[in-house]
Motif scaffolding. Structure first.
Motif, PDB file in Angstrom:
ATOM      1  N   TYR A  17       0.841  -1.198   0.000  1.00 39.57           N
ATOM      2  CA  TYR A  17       0.000   0.000   0.000  1.00 39.57           C
ATOM      3  C   TYR A  17       0.874   1.246   0.000  1.00 39.57           C
ATOM      4  O   TYR A  17       0.660   2.178  -0.778  1.00 39.57           O
ATOM      5  CB  TYR A  17      -0.897  -0.041   1.234  1.00 39.57           C
ATOM      6  CG  TYR A  17      -1.959   1.002   1.265  1.00 39.57           C
ATOM      7  CD1 TYR A  17      -3.135   0.835   0.546  1.00 39.57           C
ATOM      8  CD2 TYR A  17      -1.809   2.146   2.041  1.00 39.57           C
ATOM      9  CE1 TYR A  17      -4.120   1.803   0.583  1.00 39.57           C
ATOM     10  CE2 TYR A  17      -2.786   3.107   2.088  1.00 39.57           C
ATOM     11  CZ  TYR A  17      -3.943   2.938   1.356  1.00 39.57           C
ATOM     12  OH  TYR A  17      -4.910   3.890   1.400  1.00 39.57           O
ATOM     13  N   LYS A  75      -4.718   0.060  -5.436  1.00 37.14           N
ATOM     14  CA  LYS A  75      -4.893   0.461  -4.043  1.00 37.14           C
ATOM     15  C   LYS A  75      -6.180  -0.158  -3.483  1.00 37.14           C
ATOM     16  O   LYS A  75      -6.201  -0.687  -2.379  1.00 37.14           O
ATOM     17  CB  LYS A  75      -4.947   1.986  -3.966  1.00 37.14           C
ATOM     18  CG  LYS A  75      -4.766   2.521  -2.568  1.00 37.14           C
ATOM     19  CD  LYS A  75      -5.103   3.993  -2.503  1.00 37.14           C
ATOM     20  CE  LYS A  75      -6.375   4.141  -1.839  1.00 37.14           C
ATOM     21  NZ  LYS A  75      -7.094   5.175  -1.507  1.00 37.14           N
ATOM     22  N   GLU A 113      -6.595  -2.733  -0.429  1.00 36.87           N
ATOM     23  CA  GLU A 113      -7.444  -2.415   0.722  1.00 36.87           C
ATOM     24  C   GLU A 113      -8.437  -3.540   0.971  1.00 36.87           C
ATOM     25  O   GLU A 113      -8.681  -3.947   2.100  1.00 36.87           O
ATOM     26  CB  GLU A 113      -8.189  -1.097   0.479  1.00 36.87           C
ATOM     27  CG  GLU A 113      -7.381   0.097   0.901  1.00 36.87           C
ATOM     28  CD  GLU A 113      -8.061   1.396   0.527  1.00 36.87           C
ATOM     29  OE1 GLU A 113      -9.063   1.349  -0.226  1.00 36.87           O
ATOM     30  OE2 GLU A 113      -7.586   2.448   0.982  1.00 36.87           O
TER      31      GLU A 113
END
Lengths: 295, 358
Positions: A213, A277, A281
């Motif tokens: 991340y 991303k 997540e």
């Protein structure tokens, strides 16, 4: 007594729920406002980038992208990112490791220093490098004597990129590693593992999603950075122009179609980053959830 | 492997965790470090393991000074309070870890590792969990896997930090007995830290009672329970009543009875300690001011808790309104048939009055 108490609790909880629940029209209004805002400030500009880019047809679009200067700008952007991201990955992991696993004096100063690039304007960051490595700078003469070019050359751009993307990985890892504590590392130590073995076999697998991340955020910023890079670049076409700088030059030359074409490539890269991303997540949320269920 | 700890001192900033602690642990014993939280017991355990270094003093394993030896070279097995299992590895890989990280020359072959891990998993009776991940296990299972992992490296010393602390009461009791049996089988010198006196009394060969960075007493469970060295140990092991008394010439009067204080007790106010089960309760009968009843004194029953194998009775001493707690068997309770607000006679059978004020 217990029963009545729990009933009370239940009632108060449902009341609370009701108290928090707004009437339907309020809810819809809030959603509408949010959507309108997003459309106006995010979606429309994004759409505008693509529509402007394609206004004069695909031919112009493609030729603007395969233009020599544009390709060189893309190459430079990728080079800067390709150097800055791995370096900041290593630095970020090292800093997070040092801060979370050891106690030493000056720890809080180090944490503050890591945040510095977030606090100062990127333009100032660029100026610092000019001050240090520019012709009139501290090391200017020495660099000139040894025929090393930093300012108005690729090294300067890379340095500026490294500076502004410095905190992302460390900032992402520090809270994660703090939450995980150092018991697992100690267990590895007692079992006879060396420092490297502990890092590769215990620490790294535990932080991999957070690390990824951080890398994605670093990459996004590295490719999009304008201010700091602009100061040190010198805007030499085909040599020291990164993609954002190239877009600006084309725009200032009233070459809108080409400017938007290059901008659309940059936007696409950003969108791609966002997809990555989101995937990560989603992945970490799933990992957390399963860990919580098993707790 | 015997362990000898000599005058170990450790400070954390201004807080002194250990004050010149010395302790000898004979080979093959199961020793409990017992004390309230913050007494330095975990610090001592971590110093033995090599996870902390003492400010001064030394640690010897079988006569050899290991104070400055690296953790890795000490060959200790350490079970962490929250187990610290590697969450991204299967149970099998967790147990195999200590063998896999060995340098090439001493690393067993894959087949050897496999059979060794299987053996250990069978020892802790969890071989069917080999492919699970730690988050999928219950607390008791994690505990046993942590133990198997520690044993995989054939430790010379086994150290356990609050091994049962994070488990619920029933599992805790089961695991306690299991650990004792395991120790009797393996005979590896073991030290465990606990704040639970019942646990220490039940499991350990010897108990080291600690308080504020000092060792208060070392002895067998019977020793420390029956012959506590001082007021702290007496209070810490089991329930106790505090009773203010006046000591004169080494004696103190409670009711109509004289009790002798410990050696060295100064004249003046002191605290007498009476265990709840050392208080005898009897019903007043007509004309019972004679004979044995002489020693008794009057009290009122202020509360009765008739739940469990022992009945707890709260008594208010009539002369001075002090509260004493007594414990009696259900049988005795039935026979006495006392209830709240009854007047009774009580006789302390054993009283300890320690020299130091507390």
């Amino acid at each position: 007594m217990h029963i009545s108490k729990s009933v009370n609790q239940y009632q108060s909880r449902t009341q609370q729920k009701r108290a928090l629940a707004e009437p339907a029209w309020v809810r819809n209004l809030l959603i509408l406002i949010t959507l309108a805002f997003l459309t106006l400030f995010l979606f429309l500009p994004l759409a505008a980038v693509f529509s402007e880019a394609l206004r004069k047809g695909w031919q112009v679009y493609i030729s603007a992208i395969v233009n020599e200067d544009a390709l060189s700008a893309m190459k430079l952007t990728f080079i800067a990112a390709a150097i800055a991201v791995p370096l900041n990955l290593v630095f970020g992991v090292a800093a997070a490791w040092a801060i979370t696993k050891f106690n030493f004096t000056g720890k809080s100063i180090l944490i503050t220093l890591i945040d510095l690039p977030f606090a100062v304007s990127p333009v100032i960051a660029g100026l610092i490098y000019v001050l240090m490595f520019g012709l009139q700078g501290w090391f200017g003469e020495w660099l000139l004597d040894h025929d090393i070019k930093i300012i108005f050359a690729i090294p300067g751009i890379v340095l500026a990129t490294i500076f502004v993307t410095f905190p992302f990985v460390a900032r992402e890892l520090i809270p994660l590693m703090q939450a995980q504590g150092k018991e697992e590392e100690e267990a590895g130590l007692v079992l006879g593992a060396s420092g490297w073995q502990i890092f590769w076999r215990i620490t790294l697998p535990n932080i991999k999603w957070g690390l990824l991340y951080g890398v994605i955020l670093t990459n996004a910023r590295a490719m999009g950075e304008f201010g700091a890079v602009s100061v040190v670049s010198g805007h030499i076409r085909g040599l020291t122009n990164t993609m954002p700088l190239h877009v600006e030059i084309l725009y200032n030359e009233y070459n809108y179609a080409a400017a938007f074409a290059v901008a659309s490539v940059l936007a696409l890269l950003a969108l791609l980053t966002l997809v990555f991303k989101t995937l990560i997540e989603w992945q970490t949320a799933r990992a957390n959830q399963s860990a919580q269920i098993q707790e | 492997m015997s362990i000898s700890i000599q005058q170990v001192r450790k400070n954390f900033g201004n807080f002194s965790a250990l004050n010149d602690v010395s302790l000898d642990i004979p080979s093959g014993e199961l020793v409990a470090l017992l004390g309230p939280s913050g007494c330095g017991k975990t610090t001592l355990l971590r110093i033995i393991a090599g996870l902390e270094t003492p400010d001064s003093g030394s640690i010897h394993f079988h006569g050899k000074d290991t104070t400055h030896e690296d953790v890795r070279e000490r060959q200790v097995g350490f079970v962490f309070q929250h187990y610290a299992l590697f969450r991204h590895m299967t149970v099998f890989e967790n147990v195999a870890f200590g063998l896999r990280v060995r340098p090439k020359q001493t690393r067993p072959s894959d087949a050897e590792i496999r059979s060794r891990v299987q053996e250990l998993l069978q020892l802790v009776q969890l071989d069917w969990l080999a492919d699970r991940y730690p988050p999928q296990l219950s607390g008791g299972q994690r505990q046993r896997i942590a133990l198997a992992r520690a044993l995989a490296v054939e430790p010379r010393v086994l150290l356990l930090d609050e091994p049962f602390g994070a488990l619920d009461a029933k599992v805790r009791k089961e695991l306690r007995r299991w650990l004792r049996r395991l120790h009797d089988e393996l005979h590896v010198t073991s030290v465990f830290v606990t704040h639970d006196q019942e646990e220490a009394l039940e499991v350990a060969d010897r108990i080291v009672v600690m308080n504020k960075g000092n060792i208060e007493q070392i002895g067998t469970p019977e020793d420390v329970y029956q012959h506590p060295a001082n007021a702290f140990v007496y209070q810490f092991l089991g329930n106790v009543n505090h009773y203010q008394v006046q000591v004169s010439q080494g004696k103190a009067q409670i009711g109509h009875q004289l009790f002798s204080a410990e050696k060295g007790a100064q004249d003046g106010l002191a605290t007498a300690f009476i265990r709840p089960h050392d208080i005898e309760i009897s019903k007043p009968t007509r004309g019972n001011v004679r004979g044995k009843q002489d020693a008794a004194f009057k009290a009122t029953v202020s509360h009765v808790l008739p739940v469990g194998p022992l009945v707890r009775v709260e008594l208010k001493v009539s002369d001075n309104d002090r509260i004493l707690e007594a414990e009696l068997s259900q049988e005795k309770y039935q026979a006495l048939a006392i209830k709240q607000d009854d007047e009774v006679l009580i006789t302390p059978k054993r009283v300890r009055i320690f020299a130091e004020p507390s």
